[in-house]
Design a protein around this motif. Structure first.
Motif, PDB file in Angstrom:
ATOM      1  N   LYS A  54       0.834  -1.190   0.000  1.00  0.00           N
ATOM      2  CA  LYS A  54       0.000   0.000   0.000  1.00  0.00           C
ATOM      3  C   LYS A  54       0.878   1.252   0.000  1.00  0.00           C
ATOM      4  O   LYS A  54       1.472   1.613   1.014  1.00  0.00           O
ATOM      5  N   MET A  55       0.960   1.855  -1.162  1.00  0.00           N
ATOM      6  CA  MET A  55       1.763   3.074  -1.287  1.00  0.00           C
ATOM      7  C   MET A  55       1.013   4.077  -2.156  1.00  0.00           C
ATOM      8  O   MET A  55       0.253   3.681  -3.038  1.00  0.00           O
ATOM      9  N   PRO A  56       1.223   5.371  -1.908  1.00  0.00           N
ATOM     10  CA  PRO A  56       0.590   6.366  -2.783  1.00  0.00           C
ATOM     11  C   PRO A  56       1.244   6.324  -4.171  1.00  0.00           C
ATOM     12  O   PRO A  56       2.346   5.833  -4.312  1.00  0.00           O
ATOM     13  N   GLY A  57       0.548   6.860  -5.153  1.00  0.00           N
ATOM     14  CA  GLY A  57       1.095   6.837  -6.507  1.00  0.00           C
ATOM     15  C   GLY A  57       0.984   5.436  -7.074  1.00  0.00           C
ATOM     16  O   GLY A  57      -0.089   4.878  -7.190  1.00  0.00           O
ATOM     17  N   LEU A  58       2.125   4.854  -7.365  1.00  0.00           N
ATOM     18  CA  LEU A  58       2.133   3.504  -7.914  1.00  0.00           C
ATOM     19  C   LEU A  58       2.217   2.496  -6.757  1.00  0.00           C
ATOM     20  O   LEU A  58       3.174   2.500  -5.998  1.00  0.00           O
ATOM     21  N   ASN A  59       1.171   1.670  -6.621  1.00  0.00           N
ATOM     22  CA  ASN A  59       1.187   0.753  -5.470  1.00  0.00           C
ATOM     23  C   ASN A  59       2.095  -0.449  -5.732  1.00  0.00           C
ATOM     24  O   ASN A  59       2.625  -0.638  -6.842  1.00  0.00           O
ATOM     25  N   GLY A  60       2.265  -1.231  -4.687  1.00  0.00           N
ATOM     26  CA  GLY A  60       3.223  -2.335  -4.746  1.00  0.00           C
ATOM     27  C   GLY A  60       2.910  -3.360  -5.820  1.00  0.00           C
ATOM     28  O   GLY A  60       3.808  -3.887  -6.464  1.00  0.00           O
ATOM     29  N   ILE A  61       1.617  -3.618  -6.020  1.00  0.00           N
ATOM     30  CA  ILE A  61       1.256  -4.668  -6.975  1.00  0.00           C
ATOM     31  C   ILE A  61       1.542  -4.225  -8.413  1.00  0.00           C
ATOM     32  O   ILE A  61       2.114  -4.965  -9.215  1.00  0.00           O
ATOM     33  N   ASP A  62       1.210  -2.941  -8.719  1.00  0.00           N
ATOM     34  CA  ASP A  62       1.516  -2.427 -10.057  1.00  0.00           C
ATOM     35  C   ASP A  62       3.029  -2.299 -10.262  1.00  0.00           C
ATOM     36  O   ASP A  62       3.551  -2.568 -11.346  1.00  0.00           O
ATOM     37  N   THR A  63       3.697  -1.894  -9.184  1.00  0.00           N
ATOM     38  CA  THR A  63       5.148  -1.780  -9.263  1.00  0.00           C
ATOM     39  C   THR A  63       5.759  -3.141  -9.577  1.00  0.00           C
ATOM     40  O   THR A  63       6.655  -3.272 -10.417  1.00  0.00           O
ATOM     41  N   LEU A  64       5.231  -4.182  -8.879  1.00  0.00           N
ATOM     42  CA  LEU A  64       5.721  -5.544  -9.107  1.00  0.00           C
ATOM     43  C   LEU A  64       5.604  -5.931 -10.584  1.00  0.00           C
ATOM     44  O   LEU A  64       6.541  -6.443 -11.199  1.00  0.00           O
ATOM     45  N   LYS A  65       4.429  -5.613 -11.174  1.00  0.00           N
ATOM     46  CA  LYS A  65       4.217  -5.932 -12.597  1.00  0.00           C
ATOM     47  C   LYS A  65       5.249  -5.225 -13.474  1.00  0.00           C
ATOM     48  O   LYS A  65       5.842  -5.828 -14.383  1.00  0.00           O
ATOM     49  N   ARG A  66       5.419  -3.914 -13.185  1.00  0.00           N
ATOM     50  CA  ARG A  66       6.317  -3.122 -14.037  1.00  0.00           C
ATOM     51  C   ARG A  66       7.768  -3.581 -13.920  1.00  0.00           C
ATOM     52  O   ARG A  66       8.501  -3.643 -14.904  1.00  0.00           O
ATOM     53  N   ILE A  67       8.174  -3.934 -12.666  1.00  0.00           N
ATOM     54  CA  ILE A  67       9.556  -4.409 -12.502  1.00  0.00           C
ATOM     55  C   ILE A  67       9.747  -5.709 -13.263  1.00  0.00           C
ATOM     56  O   ILE A  67      10.760  -5.926 -13.931  1.00  0.00           O
ATOM     57  N   ARG A  68       8.721  -6.570 -13.170  1.00  0.00           N
ATOM     58  CA  ARG A  68       8.822  -7.875 -13.841  1.00  0.00           C
ATOM     59  C   ARG A  68       8.936  -7.710 -15.370  1.00  0.00           C
ATOM     60  O   ARG A  68       9.516  -8.546 -16.045  1.00  0.00           O
ATOM     61  N   GLU A  69       8.380  -6.597 -15.900  1.00  0.00           N
ATOM     62  CA  GLU A  69       8.524  -6.340 -17.338  1.00  0.00           C
ATOM     63  C   GLU A  69       9.975  -6.063 -17.701  1.00  0.00           C
ATOM     64  O   GLU A  69      10.431  -6.373 -18.809  1.00  0.00           O
ATOM     65  N   MET A  70      10.696  -5.460 -16.733  1.00  0.00           N
ATOM     66  CA  MET A  70      12.101  -5.147 -17.017  1.00  0.00           C
ATOM     67  C   MET A  70      13.018  -6.275 -16.583  1.00  0.00           C
ATOM     68  O   MET A  70      13.935  -6.648 -17.275  1.00  0.00           O
ATOM     69  N   GLU A  71      12.741  -6.786 -15.393  1.00  0.00           N
ATOM     70  CA  GLU A  71      13.665  -7.734 -14.760  1.00  0.00           C
ATOM     71  C   GLU A  71      12.922  -8.987 -14.325  1.00  0.00           C
ATOM     72  O   GLU A  71      12.121  -8.955 -13.408  1.00  0.00           O
ATOM     73  N   ARG A  72      13.192 -10.073 -14.990  1.00  0.00           N
ATOM     74  CA  ARG A  72      12.486 -11.291 -14.612  1.00  0.00           C
ATOM     75  C   ARG A  72      13.133 -11.994 -13.426  1.00  0.00           C
ATOM     76  O   ARG A  72      12.474 -12.743 -12.710  1.00  0.00           O
ATOM     77  N   GLN A  73      14.416 -11.804 -13.262  1.00  0.00           N
ATOM     78  CA  GLN A  73      15.157 -12.652 -12.338  1.00  0.00           C
ATOM     79  C   GLN A  73      15.242 -12.147 -10.901  1.00  0.00           C
ATOM     80  O   GLN A  73      15.362 -12.937  -9.987  1.00  0.00           O
ATOM     81  N   ILE A  74      15.222 -10.814 -10.711  1.00  0.00           N
ATOM     82  CA  ILE A  74      15.447 -10.304  -9.344  1.00  0.00           C
ATOM     83  C   ILE A  74      14.404 -10.854  -8.368  1.00  0.00           C
ATOM     84  O   ILE A  74      13.201 -10.730  -8.611  1.00  0.00           O
TER      85      ILE A  74
END
Lengths: 118, 620
Positions: A54-74
């Motif tokens: 739960k974060m303002p702006g981009l929440n954790g779940i959307d952030t997770l999706k976006r990171i996974r688009e860039m980085e599959r392995q981390i």
């Protein structure tokens, strides 16, 4: 040296995690929301990310999706005060889900396990 | 003259007979005999009104209400004599109508084969004597009428009393008991036994509901002798029924077990309901009359049908009279009453049936009302329970929403407070006095976090992740969470785990939480001293396999007054507890189709018994 990115909107949590993890020998960078985290990932190139939900702006779940688009392995550890998403998220895109607690043992053990330090 | 009777003696004898308590037939016979003797006549007769035929000469005597004297001086002059009357004609005879202003009791006849003359004294004497005979007959008729009247008055007033009594209550059991008792008490309808069967519309069966009557002949004798000594008025007897509604007789429990399919058309009880009519089955007079009709159940009662009931009710079902009567509710038959005279074997008369019908019509309505009322009460109770449940659910839902937001808002600061307090604790030298402060903060934050997670566990319907589990492993896991506290205190832990324990399908985290709560409750109840025993063993119950976990402590036990509250959320006897520990266990156990039981020994300890269904053995 392993690098960890801590993403949380609460400053005190960021500070706590940073100090505790640094004490354990990690290099720690922090981000205060999802957008900042997305900027940090390519620059800092962390070995692991802890992500609040739960974060303002981009929440954790959307952030997770976006990171996974860039980085599959981390490896990504979801850290939340909410316990009820646990079932859904661990099977989806994150690698672990830790309910926030003052005792950081569980978080630290999870991190070590994901980084194969145990 | 010897032919002349002694008027005084004759009159005296007649009056004595007339006022005696002899039955009227005997009285008449003797009076006529003494007149015959007194007058030395051939015969004297009493001709009843119904024996006097129209058109004959007797009819004219009756019509004129005037005596007819035939003797040597007054010959018989009537022109019309019926063939039946010829026998009465002789040389001298008299026909004197027995009547007063309003009624007619027939004709007195006295006949002489020898010709003679009636003197005026004889005429007067005969008129006096016939007056006396007429009076005797009238008295008897009046008396009979009064007796009949009194009897029906008594029965009607009893019916009224019973109806009034039936109106005073809506209690089903009591109404049925009162009805059947009224049918069996001597001052009521006076049957030996009465049984009620009610229609169960849903299952289409007749169900034995209640029976009233002595269990055996000895008991019947005792009851009747007691009753004859205590002839009370019916309302007093009814009042006694109201105060004791228990009915433990053998007959009653036998009838209560009877169920007859309504479509069983061979059974007289079903027929009574289906055809809506009364059956009065009399005692057969000889063996020829015992029809050997057997119903499928193999009973026969010497009547037109075989009866299921007789099989249960009598060893020799062939020789007693019984009747069945439909019990009417509003427009439909709601049951059947079976009455019999099993002990005194009295025949059942049509009049008995008429009174029974009158009474059961009233009783039927009362019983139907009571049934409706009972249903209403049941539905009301269900509604009340549903409402309580809903309110509880709503509360829980509201609490759930609230606690979710609180959890987030409070957990983050708690993590910081607790986390930094830990750091502080570690940073401070062992001898620093501030170290204790930091440790207190750590401990209290831990407690707050525990409360938060308890609220969340209780209010959130987490999806269960079912896996086959070995409860021994789950319990060990829960024990490890508390083992540090156990080691430090003076608490002896003993484990008895069966070698073979079937698997249980369940949610690992939830069950771990449940056992943890149970063990930590036990631990806390002992204040650091005592024995904690944990046993796990397989259990077979009603052919199904279960696993039982027993957690026994030697603590203070549970205050008996609190015992039925312990699974209610937020009920606690300790000021610093939230009271969610046991409710959470209860919730988890029931969502696993399990059971939780408590063996409480206040002051000595308590044992919690958790029973969970075992995973079905895989067929190999």
């Amino acid at each position: 040296m392993m690098k960890i990115l801590v993403v949380d909107d609460e400053e005190s949590i960021r500070l706590l995690y940073k100090e505790e993890l640094e004490e354990d020998g990690f290099v720690v960078e922090v981000a205060k929301d999802g957008l900042e985290a997305l900027k940090q990932v390519p620059l800092f190139r962390p070995d692991l990310i802890t992500l609040d939900i739960k974060m303002p702006g981009l929440n954790g779940i959307d952030t997770l999706k976006r990171i996974r688009e860039m980085e599959r392995q981390i490896p990504i550890v979801m850290c939340s005060a909410y316990g009820e998403y646990k079932q859904d998220l661990t099977t989806w895109a994150s690698d672990a889900y830790v309910v926030k607690a003052a005792d950081l043992t569980e978080l630290k053990n999870t991190i070590r396990r994901l980084l194969r330090l145990l | 003259m010897s032919a002349h009777p002694d008027g005084y003696d004759l009159l005296k004898a007649t009056i004595e007979l007339s006022t005696s308590s002899l039955p009227i037939e005997t009285k008449l016979e003797r009076m006529l005999q003494s007149i015959t003797d007194g007058f030395q006549s051939d015969r004297s007769l009493h001709l009843r009104p119904e024996a006097i035929l129209k058109e004959g000469f007797l009819y004219r005597v009756a019509e004129r209400r005037k005596p007819l004297w035939v003797d040597e001086e007054t010959p018989f002059q009537e022109e019309r004599v019926l063939a039946e009357e010829r026998d009465l004609l002789c040389s001298s005879f008299a026909c004197i109508p027995l009547s007063d202003e309003t009624s007619f009791q027939g004709i007195f006849y006295i006949g002489f084969s020898k010709g003679r003359k009636f003197s005026s004294g004889e005429v007067d004497l005969l008129l006096l004597l016939t007056k006396e005979i007429g009076a005797a007959i009238r008295n008897d008729q009046l008396h009979g009428a009064a007796e009949d009247h009194e009897k029906s008055m008594r029965q009607l007033s009893m019916l009224m009393e019973l109806n009034r009594a039936l109106l005073t209550t809506v209690n089903f059991e009591r109404i049925v008991h009162m009805t059947l008792t009224a049918i069996t008490i001597g001052d009521g309808l006076g049957f030996n036994r009465a049984m009620l069967f009610l229609v169960n519309d849903k299952d289409r069966v007749l169900e034995g509901t209640m029976a009233v009557g002595p269990n055996n002949a000895e008991e019947a004798g005792e009851i009747w002798s007691a009753l004859s000594q205590r002839k009370g008025n019916p309302s007093e007897l009814i009042a006694k029924i109201e105060s004791s509604t228990e009915n433990h007789s053998v007959l009653n429990s036998m009838v209560k077990g009877i169920q007859i399919p309504l479509e069983h058309a061979q059974c007289i009880l079903s027929r009574t309901v289906l055809e809506g009519r009364t059956f009065n089955i009399g005692v057969p007079h000889d063996e020829e009359e015992w029809l050997q009709t057997r119903c499928e159940r193999g009973c026969h009662i010497g009547s037109e049908v075989g009866c299921y009931v007789s099989e249960h009710l009598s060893r020799d079902p062939k020789i007693y009279a019984f009747a069945t009567i439909p019990l009417w509710g509003k427009g439909k038959v709601i049951g059947v009453i079976l009455v019999d005279n099993f002990y005194n074997r009295n025949p059942i008369t049509e009049e008995d049936i008429r009174y029974l019908a009158m009474f059961s019509n009233q009783a039927g309505l009362a019983i139907e009302n009571a049934m409706l009322y009972r249903n209403l009460e049941e539905v009301h109770q269900e509604l009340k329970e549903a409402q309580t449940f809903l309110v509880h659910q709503e509360k829980m839902a509201a609490l759930g929403e609230l606690s979710t937001s609180i959890a987030h808002e409070i957990r983050n600061p708690l993590v910081s407070i607790g986390g930094f307090a830990r750091r502080l604790d570690r940073a401070l030298p062992a001898d620093a006095s501030e170290k204790r402060y930091a440790q207190t903060i750590v401990k209290e934050v831990g407690r707050l976090e525990k409360i938060l997670s308890q609220i969340l566990t209780y209010t959130h319907e987490d999806a269960m992740a079912l896996k086959e589990l070995d409860l021994r492993e789950v319990v060990e896991e829960s024990l490890s969470m508390i083992s540090e506290s156990l080691r430090n205190g003076g608490i002896q832990l003993s484990k008895e785990f069966s070698e073979k324990v079937p698997g249980v399908k369940g949610d690992y985290y939830q069950l771990k939480q449940a056992f943890f709560n149970l063990i930590s409750n036990a631990y806390e109840s002992m204040n650091g001293k005592g024995n904690l025993s944990i046993r796990i063993h397989p259990l077979l119950k009603n052919g199904s396999s279960f696993v039982r976990v027993e957690v026994e402590d030697t603590g203070a036990g549970i205050d008996p007054e609190s015992l039925h509250h312990i699974f209610n959320p937020f009920y606690t006897t300790k000021d610093n507890r939230l009271g969610l520990g046991l409710p959470i266990i209860h919730k988890i156990v029931t969502s696993h189709q399990g059971q939780i039981e408590v063996n409480n020994h206040p002051g000595k300890g308590v044992t919690f018994l958790l029973t969970l269904p075992a995973q079905e053995e895989k067929q190999r």
